[in-house]
Scaffold this motif. Structure first.
Motif, mmCIF file in Angstrom:
data_model
loop_
_atom_site.group_PDB
_atom_site.id
_atom_site.type_symbol
_atom_site.label_atom_id
_atom_site.label_comp_id
_atom_site.label_asym_id
_atom_site.label_seq_id
_atom_site.Cartn_x
_atom_site.Cartn_y
_atom_site.Cartn_z
ATOM 1 N N UNK A 181 7.278 7.993 -1.207
ATOM 2 C CA UNK A 181 6.230 7.104 -0.683
ATOM 3 C C UNK A 181 5.367 6.551 -1.817
ATOM 4 N N UNK A 182 5.025 7.427 -2.756
ATOM 5 C CA UNK A 182 4.190 7.033 -3.892
ATOM 6 C C UNK A 182 4.889 5.924 -4.672
ATOM 7 N N UNK A 183 6.190 6.150 -4.921
ATOM 8 C CA UNK A 183 6.967 5.169 -5.680
ATOM 9 C C UNK A 183 7.013 3.831 -4.950
ATOM 10 N N UNK A 184 7.262 3.911 -3.630
ATOM 11 C CA UNK A 184 7.346 2.696 -2.840
ATOM 12 C C UNK A 184 6.025 1.909 -2.916
ATOM 13 N N UNK A 185 4.950 2.639 -2.883
ATOM 14 C CA UNK A 185 3.617 2.017 -2.979
ATOM 15 C C UNK A 185 3.462 1.295 -4.315
ATOM 16 N N UNK A 186 3.872 1.961 -5.404
ATOM 17 C CA UNK A 186 3.741 1.339 -6.730
ATOM 18 C C UNK A 186 4.649 0.117 -6.866
ATOM 19 N N UNK A 187 5.870 0.240 -6.345
ATOM 20 C CA UNK A 187 6.801 -0.900 -6.412
ATOM 21 C C UNK A 187 6.202 -2.092 -5.674
ATOM 22 N N UNK A 188 5.648 -1.806 -4.512
ATOM 23 C CA UNK A 188 5.067 -2.888 -3.726
ATOM 24 C C UNK A 188 3.882 -3.530 -4.458
ATOM 25 N N UNK A 189 3.120 -2.728 -5.178
ATOM 26 C CA UNK A 189 1.993 -3.254 -5.959
ATOM 27 C C UNK A 189 2.488 -4.182 -7.067
ATOM 28 N N UNK A 190 3.586 -3.767 -7.728
ATOM 29 C CA UNK A 190 4.126 -4.611 -8.799
ATOM 30 C C UNK A 190 4.659 -5.907 -8.199
ATOM 31 N N UNK A 191 5.273 -5.800 -7.017
ATOM 32 C CA UNK A 191 5.774 -7.016 -6.367
ATOM 33 C C UNK A 191 4.630 -7.962 -6.021
ATOM 34 N N UNK A 192 3.467 -7.403 -5.716
ATOM 35 C CA UNK A 192 2.309 -8.251 -5.423
ATOM 36 C C UNK A 192 1.917 -9.071 -6.639
ATOM 37 N N UNK A 193 2.174 -8.527 -7.839
ATOM 38 C CA UNK A 193 1.960 -9.316 -9.052
ATOM 39 C C UNK A 193 0.777 -8.913 -9.895
ATOM 40 N N UNK A 194 0.041 -9.943 -10.317
ATOM 41 C CA UNK A 194 -0.994 -9.822 -11.338
ATOM 42 C C UNK A 194 -1.919 -8.610 -11.232
ATOM 43 N N UNK A 195 -2.240 -8.188 -10.009
ATOM 44 C CA UNK A 195 -3.221 -7.121 -9.860
ATOM 45 C C UNK A 195 -2.675 -5.730 -10.140
ATOM 46 N N UNK A 196 -1.361 -5.609 -10.385
ATOM 47 C CA UNK A 196 -0.761 -4.269 -10.438
ATOM 48 C C UNK A 196 -1.318 -3.353 -11.534
ATOM 49 N N UNK A 197 -1.783 -3.860 -12.686
ATOM 50 C CA UNK A 197 -2.367 -2.911 -13.644
ATOM 51 C C UNK A 197 -3.652 -2.247 -13.118
ATOM 52 N N UNK A 198 -4.196 -2.761 -12.011
ATOM 53 C CA UNK A 198 -5.417 -2.159 -11.447
ATOM 54 C C UNK A 198 -5.126 -1.387 -10.162
ATOM 55 N N UNK A 199 -3.908 -0.852 -10.033
ATOM 56 C CA UNK A 199 -3.547 -0.070 -8.853
ATOM 57 C C UNK A 199 -4.298 1.257 -8.845
ATOM 58 N N UNK A 200 -4.828 1.609 -7.676
ATOM 59 C CA UNK A 200 -5.536 2.886 -7.546
ATOM 60 C C UNK A 200 -4.756 3.854 -6.662
ATOM 61 N N UNK A 201 -5.187 5.108 -6.637
ATOM 62 C CA UNK A 201 -4.576 6.160 -5.818
ATOM 63 C C UNK A 201 -4.418 5.696 -4.370
ATOM 64 N N UNK A 202 -3.323 6.075 -3.685
ATOM 65 C CA UNK A 202 -3.113 5.620 -2.300
ATOM 66 C C UNK A 202 -4.144 6.174 -1.316
ATOM 67 N N UNK A 203 -4.928 7.157 -1.730
ATOM 68 C CA UNK A 203 -5.906 7.766 -0.828
ATOM 69 C C UNK A 203 -7.075 6.814 -0.578
ATOM 70 N N UNK A 204 -7.455 6.714 0.703
ATOM 71 C CA UNK A 204 -8.578 5.865 1.090
ATOM 72 C C UNK A 204 -9.830 6.195 0.261
ATOM 73 N N UNK A 205 -10.390 5.182 -0.367
ATOM 74 C CA UNK A 205 -11.621 5.263 -1.165
ATOM 75 C C UNK A 205 -11.516 6.038 -2.475
ATOM 76 N N UNK A 206 -10.346 6.527 -2.845
ATOM 77 C CA UNK A 206 -10.245 7.250 -4.115
ATOM 78 C C UNK A 206 -10.218 6.244 -5.266
ATOM 79 N N UNK A 207 -11.108 6.396 -6.249
ATOM 80 C CA UNK A 207 -11.185 5.409 -7.324
ATOM 81 C C UNK A 207 -10.209 5.642 -8.470
ATOM 82 N N UNK A 208 -9.425 6.725 -8.411
ATOM 83 C CA UNK A 208 -8.571 7.055 -9.551
ATOM 84 C C UNK A 208 -7.495 5.991 -9.781
#
Lengths: 580, 156
Positions: A181-208
């Motif tokens: 699931x974690x991997x799928x989330x990251x892949x989807x973030x990269x597919x979204x594009x430009x914002x992917x270097x600012x991906x945060x933890x999948x947990x609601x409100x977690x700033x990590x």
């Protein structure tokens, strides 16, 4: 057609010479209009040395203003063009620097830099003032270099299934999700594009922040490559010391500063470092924004009026301009006319006070509907006047650019027919490159001219330069389009060579004059001194051969303002008097 | 509804997670939020009833949830069907200005969390008024990705 051995040899030489000819050869990677020698280094003998001279080794490796050779002028400073590998090295150097200064992991350093817009000083300042706050803002409060593993099975918040301990992973924050699931989330973030270097933890409100190290262990190779590309792209987009080359499909990056007006990329694209558009000297970036906006708003009216085809002024046959020169000959009736003013070409000459009198807008031109000649209409006419010429040069520039391949073919054919050496036919290529450059500058002179107040001495001087450049450009265009038969004659070749040089001189004069604020008041004797008659670039020059052109070149130089301080002062004083 | 719950989906498929959420929702019914699902398991219509003691008390509105193929990596598209409530974060085309639907969505959030957030957003309103910038947005089709939205007060 069978390929003869000579063609093969030709194409081999072509490849060998290709990168060293033309503009690049004389200036290395730096593009400057202030190259006083003005010699086109056709052979490219010096190019190797020049390139080495500019090799860039910045120990600081930052986005801080890049040390460059002292600027020769504000119009075209040095500008270093680098590829993705060099860019990556620059970015890594900056990250490593922060990493060692603050004694943190490079990936955490990268997150900090990204948060503080790649400004080294603010990273160090903020971190030294309050490290916890800086870390929290950058999302690396609980940074760890490796994925955490769980000691017990839990519910994965993404697939909402109970997952055994060995399938769970987490960032430093300890929010566990199953690896898939974690991997799928990251892949989807990269597919979204430009914002992917600012991906945060999948947990609601977690700033990590999900830093590069986690992408490296979780996502597939291709996704990681895309992530690294976006990471690099955002680095360039944020740093003001870098600018992507706007050329289509070009991956080079220019390093410089915002005072740069023209930057030549290795792909051949010449662009403005400040705004990232095609280099638009003499027009300013601000002029360009208003001009482009205006053209967008007016485009329908303009298109309606300026259809792509025109009727021959004599026989009314529809004619589409598909060649670079404005000297048109109707195929139907053989009538020769000027594409700009649609007047007979015979009227374009010394007897009308100028070979090419089509660049000036005369506000007193009577309009058809004189009674409703409202301000709006006059303004539209004025705009159309400039737009038409802008567009015309734009199309001619595109045409000349497209001609490059055709020119190489012509050069090869010329070599075949009379056994010239490759170097002997370079003049065609050089002339075409000069044409492209002149068309580009001329295009933007109409933007600059549009915003220059009417009826001023500055405008008159500017239009004078513009007219000179225009007529020489047109003539060069006409000259270089002649049949290859013509170029078998040595004098024809030297005529093209000479005109290329003269045209370049006029180009420099125009740009220099604009840079000097159009303060040269020597215009009086230029306008009345009748030298235009002398340097008339008509067929006369062709008949007279090289001598005539040489004279024209001499005249061209004469209009160049003197460089010494006294001369400048005298000019300024004179212009003051002239205005009073 | 039952046909959706009876099917078997593969883990990692968006439908797998949607089905799970649907089950959880039906197992814990809320008075103010009723879910209905048609032929497509990834399109839900949630009937929202304004909470007692608020300015929307007793009023019924319909929310349309559409789950994308890469749900829950991406948020569902959520908007009000016509007529939408008059609220300063609800455009007249039905779009809801809410950070959780765009920038701040995280994959461990659920549709029911979103529905509850929207209900609480309505409940906390003091007056019925449309967004200040409604005229700019009202003509757009609703439910587009909120990729570049600026949220008025950082959340809505």
């Amino acid at each position: 057609m069978a390929i003869s051995p000579s063609i093969i040899t030709g194409s081999h030489v072509l490849k060998h010479r290709h990168g060293m000819s033309g503009m690049e050869s004389s200036d290395g990677e730096e593009y400057t209009y202030q190259d006083e020698s003005g010699e086109e280094d056709v052979g490219g003998v010096e190019s190797q040395e020049e390139e080495e001279e500019y090799s860039y080794s910045d120990g600081e490796g930052g986005c801080a203003p890049v040390p460059l050779p002292p600027p020769s002028s504000s119009m075209a400073d040095g500008c270093k063009v680098i590829d993705a590998d060099e860019l990556r090295a620059t970015m890594s150097a900056l990250i490593d620097d922060i990493s060692s200064v603050l004694a943190i992991h490079p990936c955490a350093a990268a997150a900090l830099l990204r948060h503080y817009n790649w400004n080294k000083e603010s990273v160090i300042d903020s971190f030294c003032t309050d490290p916890d706050q800086a870390k929290e803002k950058a999302g690396i409060m609980r940074f760890v270099p490796d994925l955490q593993t769980s000691d017990k099975g839990r519910l994965c918040g993404i697939c909402r299934e109970d997952v055994p301990a060995e399938a769970l992973v987490a960032l430093g924050c300890g929010h566990f999700f199953c690896r898939g699931c974690f991997t799928q989330y990251l892949v989807s973030k990269v597919e979204e594009g430009m914002g992917c270097p600012l991906t945060r933890c999948p947990e609601y409100r977690c700033p990590e922040m999900v830093t590069e190290n986690f992408f490296r262990v979780l996502v597939p190779h291709a996704t990681l490559a895309a992530y690294l590309r976006y990471s690099l792209k955002s680095f360039v987009d944020i740093c003001s010391a870098f600018r992507w080359c706007p050329g289509r499909g070009c991956d080079f990056v220019a390093m410089g500063n915002s005072s740069l007006r023209a930057c030549l990329c290795k792909c051949g694209m010449l662009f403005c470092f400040r705004c990232g558009e095609e280099a638009h000297v003499p027009a300013s970036c601000e002029d360009m924004v208003t001009w482009v906006e205006k053209c967008k708003n007016e485009s329908e009216t303009a298109n309606w009026i300026l259809a792509n085809t025109r009727k021959c002024p004599k026989c009314a046959t529809r004619i589409e301009k598909n060649q670079g020169c404005n000297h048109m000959t109707c195929r139907q009736c053989k009538f020769e006319f000027c594409w700009i003013c649609m007047g007979p070409w015979t009227e374009h000459g010394a007897n009308t006070g100028g070979y090419y009198k089509c660049n000036k807008y005369d506000p007193s031109t009577p309009t058809k509907d004189e009674q409703d000649g409202a301000k709006a209409k006059a303004e539209l006419d004025r705009y159309l006047h400039y737009y038409q010429r802008y567009d015309n040069h734009h199309k001619a520039q595109e045409y000349a650019t497209k001609q490059e391949e055709e020119i190489e073919r012509r050069m090869m054919r010329l070599q075949e027919t009379d056994g010239s050496r490759w170097i002997d036919v370079q003049f065609l290529k050089v002339a075409n490159e000069k044409l492209v450059e002149c068309r580009r500058v001329l295009k933007y002179t109409y933007v600059f001219g549009y915003y220059l107040p009417e009826g001023t001495a500055r405008k008159r001087l500017f239009e004078h330069h513009q007219e000179n450049l225009e007529k020489f450009t047109e003539h060069l265009s006409w000259l270089s389009e002649q049949s290859l038969e013509e170029f078998k004659k040595e004098e024809k070749r030297s005529e093209v060579v000479n005109y290329t040089r003269v045209t370049e001189t006029f180009l420099k004069n125009l740009l220099k004059s604009v840079e000097d604020g159009l303060m040269d008041e020597d215009g009086e004797d230029m306008e009345e001194g009748g030298w235009e008659g002398k340097s008339e670039p008509g067929r006369r020059a062709g008949a007279a051969g090289g001598g005539q052109v040489g004279e024209a070149a001499e005249e061209g130089r004469r209009t160049l303002p003197s460089r010494d301080g006294a001369g400048g002062g005298a000019r300024a004083r004179r212009s003051g008097v002239a205005r009073a | 509804m039952q046909k959706h719950l009876g099917k078997e989906f593969r883990r990692g498929n968006a439908n797998f997670r949607v089905q799970k959420e649907l089950r959880e929702w039906l197992a814990n019914p809320t008075e103010n939020l009723q879910v209905a699902v048609g032929d497509n398991i990834r399109v839900w219509v949630v009937t929202l009833t304004g909470a007692k003691g608020t300015i929307f008390a007793g009023e019924k509105y319909k929310l349309k949830f559409t789950f994308p193929m890469d749900y829950p990596s991406k948020p569902p598209s959520v908007y009000f069907l016509q007529p939408p409530p008059r609220h300063e974060h609800v455009y007249t085309n039905g779009d809801i200005c809410l950070n959780l639907l765009g920038r701040d969505w995280r994959p461990n959030m659920t549709a029911s969390m979103l529905a509850l957030s929207i209900l609480s957003m309505l409940s906390s309103a003091r007056e019925k008024k449309i967004p200040q910038d409604n005229h700019v947005h009202a003509d757009n089709p609703p439910g587009k990705e909120q990729a570049n939205w600026l949220y008025h007060d950082d959340r809505c």
